[in-house]
Scaffold this motif. Structure first.
Motif, PDB file in Angstrom:
ATOM      1  N   PHE A 100       4.576  -8.288   2.913  1.00  0.00           N
ATOM      2  CA  PHE A 100       3.828  -9.318   3.641  1.00  0.00           C
ATOM      3  C   PHE A 100       4.010  -9.179   5.153  1.00  0.00           C
ATOM      4  N   PRO A 101       3.497  -8.092   5.745  1.00  0.00           N
ATOM      5  CA  PRO A 101       3.662  -7.885   7.189  1.00  0.00           C
ATOM      6  C   PRO A 101       2.811  -8.844   8.012  1.00  0.00           C
ATOM      7  N   VAL A 102       3.443  -9.489   8.968  1.00  0.00           N
ATOM      8  CA  VAL A 102       2.727 -10.464   9.783  1.00  0.00           C
ATOM      9  C   VAL A 102       1.603  -9.803  10.572  1.00  0.00           C
ATOM     10  N   TRP A 103       1.766  -8.520  10.913  1.00  0.00           N
ATOM     11  CA  TRP A 103       0.776  -7.809  11.725  1.00  0.00           C
ATOM     12  C   TRP A 103      -0.521  -7.560  10.965  1.00  0.00           C
ATOM     13  N   LEU A 104      -0.478  -7.598   9.636  1.00  0.00           N
ATOM     14  CA  LEU A 104      -1.650  -7.288   8.816  1.00  0.00           C
ATOM     15  C   LEU A 104      -2.073  -8.496   7.981  1.00  0.00           C
ATOM     16  N   SER A 105      -1.920  -9.676   8.550  1.00  0.00           N
ATOM     17  CA  SER A 105      -2.283 -10.921   7.862  1.00  0.00           C
ATOM     18  C   SER A 105      -1.551 -11.057   6.534  1.00  0.00           C
ATOM     19  N   PHE A 106      -0.321 -10.549   6.508  1.00  0.00           N
ATOM     20  CA  PHE A 106       0.565 -10.650   5.342  1.00  0.00           C
ATOM     21  C   PHE A 106       0.041  -9.886   4.124  1.00  0.00           C
ATOM     22  N   LYS A 107      -0.766  -8.853   4.372  1.00  0.00           N
ATOM     23  CA  LYS A 107      -1.279  -8.010   3.291  1.00  0.00           C
ATOM     24  C   LYS A 107      -0.713  -6.605   3.467  1.00  0.00           C
ATOM     25  N   GLY A 108       0.368  -6.321   2.765  1.00  0.00           N
ATOM     26  CA  GLY A 108       1.043  -5.042   2.926  1.00  0.00           C
ATOM     27  C   GLY A 108       0.974  -4.170   1.693  1.00  0.00           C
ATOM     28  N   GLY A 109       2.065  -3.432   1.466  1.00  0.00           N
ATOM     29  CA  GLY A 109       2.115  -2.516   0.343  1.00  0.00           C
ATOM     30  C   GLY A 109       2.745  -3.150  -0.883  1.00  0.00           C
ATOM     31  N   LYS A 110       3.054  -2.318  -1.862  1.00  0.00           N
ATOM     32  CA  LYS A 110       3.594  -2.814  -3.126  1.00  0.00           C
ATOM     33  C   LYS A 110       5.106  -2.638  -3.236  1.00  0.00           C
ATOM     34  N   GLY A 111       5.701  -1.941  -2.259  1.00  0.00           N
ATOM     35  CA  GLY A 111       7.145  -1.965  -2.136  1.00  0.00           C
ATOM     36  C   GLY A 111       7.939  -0.860  -2.791  1.00  0.00           C
ATOM     37  N   VAL A 112       7.291   0.126  -3.379  1.00  0.00           N
ATOM     38  CA  VAL A 112       8.033   1.137  -4.132  1.00  0.00           C
ATOM     39  C   VAL A 112       8.965   1.951  -3.231  1.00  0.00           C
ATOM     40  N   ALA A 113       8.424   2.505  -2.161  1.00  0.00           N
ATOM     41  CA  ALA A 113       9.249   3.328  -1.275  1.00  0.00           C
ATOM     42  C   ALA A 113      10.338   2.504  -0.595  1.00  0.00           C
ATOM     43  N   THR A 114      10.006   1.290  -0.188  1.00  0.00           N
ATOM     44  CA  THR A 114      11.001   0.443   0.472  1.00  0.00           C
ATOM     45  C   THR A 114      12.084   0.013  -0.508  1.00  0.00           C
ATOM     46  N   PHE A 115      11.705  -0.231  -1.752  1.00  0.00           N
ATOM     47  CA  PHE A 115      12.687  -0.512  -2.805  1.00  0.00           C
ATOM     48  C   PHE A 115      13.677   0.646  -2.912  1.00  0.00           C
ATOM     49  N   LEU A 116      13.150   1.855  -2.923  1.00  0.00           N
ATOM     50  CA  LEU A 116      14.019   3.037  -2.986  1.00  0.00           C
ATOM     51  C   LEU A 116      14.899   3.133  -1.755  1.00  0.00           C
ATOM     52  N   GLY A 117      14.334   2.847  -0.584  1.00  0.00           N
ATOM     53  CA  GLY A 117      15.090   2.966   0.658  1.00  0.00           C
ATOM     54  C   GLY A 117      16.250   2.000   0.758  1.00  0.00           C
ATOM     55  N   VAL A 118      16.036   0.747   0.369  1.00  0.00           N
ATOM     56  CA  VAL A 118      17.132  -0.213   0.447  1.00  0.00           C
ATOM     57  C   VAL A 118      18.183   0.102  -0.615  1.00  0.00           C
ATOM     58  N   THR A 119      17.726   0.583  -1.763  1.00  0.00           N
ATOM     59  CA  THR A 119      18.676   0.957  -2.815  1.00  0.00           C
ATOM     60  C   THR A 119      19.545   2.119  -2.363  1.00  0.00           C
ATOM     61  N   LEU A 120      18.956   3.053  -1.656  1.00  0.00           N
ATOM     62  CA  LEU A 120      19.708   4.200  -1.146  1.00  0.00           C
ATOM     63  C   LEU A 120      20.863   3.750  -0.274  1.00  0.00           C
ATOM     64  N   ALA A 121      20.631   2.738   0.562  1.00  0.00           N
ATOM     65  CA  ALA A 121      21.680   2.250   1.452  1.00  0.00           C
ATOM     66  C   ALA A 121      22.690   1.363   0.732  1.00  0.00           C
TER      67      ALA A 121
END
Length: 201
Positions: A100-121
């Motif tokens: 839900f990015p504020v820059w794109l009227s809260f219409k973003g992606g589905k989160g797969v890559a970011t899910f992987l990225g936070v899990t990695l850390a």
């Protein structure tokens, strides 16, 4: 007044994560490359899978890397500055920022890559489980969405088995959100109309 410090730290971690997570790499990279607005292609999503529909594999790979590493960076920064609890909050913030990015009227992606990225850390062995599960399901079925859904479940289980209940609990929340964001994909999978990897449209 000491109680206000954890509250402020929590807000700072969430905000840091959200701001990093809300960077729309798919949109930025495709615009820099001169392609049409990624939101007008295929599913209209800003993630790597939809970027791949432009036929630009390099852009898709760069989007995947950017969307993953922004989550990793958010967790590492918050954890290093404010401690492990802040790292968890930053992970949540980064994931929500991507969805839900504020820059794109809260219409973003589905989160797969970011899910992987936070899990990695947070728990890199669990991230390895995600990668292996995703690759296995994607290879067998050619469905990117199904691979992500199955991999997210295995990742949560792996986090708990690794003895990280807090991380496992957070990843369970993120996985539930990931499944929610894939509700249209789930319907298409059940109907047999979901697009397969390598096919445009």
């Amino acid at each position: 007044m000491n109680w206000s410090l954890p509250l402020l730290s929590s807000f700072a971690a969430l905000l840091l994560g959200y701001l990093l997570g809300s960077i729309p790499f798919g949109l930025i990279l495709t615009r820099l490359a001169g392609t049409q607005d990624i939101r007008s292609i295929g599913s209209g999503n800003i993630g790597a899978t939809n970027v791949l529909r432009t036929g630009r594999k390099g852009l898709a790979a760069a989007t995947l890397l950017g969307d993953a590493l922004k989550g990793t960076l958010a967790v590492l920064l918050a954890g290093g500055l404010l401690g492990p609890e802040a790292a968890l909050l930053a992970a949540l913030g980064a994931f929500l920022g991507h969805l839900f990015p504020v820059w794109l009227s809260f219409k973003g992606g589905k989160g797969v890559a970011t899910f992987l990225g936070v899990t990695l850390a947070l728990a890199w062995p669990a991230a390895l489980v995600f990668a292996v599960a995703w690759l296995a399901v994607a290879f067998l079925t050619r469905y990117s969405s199904l691979a992500a859904l199955v991999a997210s479940v295995f990742t949560v289980l792996a986090a708990f088995l690794l003895g990280s209940p807090q991380t496992g609990g957070l990843l369970a929340i993120l996985a539930a959100l990931l499944w929610f964001m894939h509700r249209a994909n789930i319907r298409r999978l059940l109907d047999g109309t979901e697009g397969r990897i390598g096919k445009k449209g």
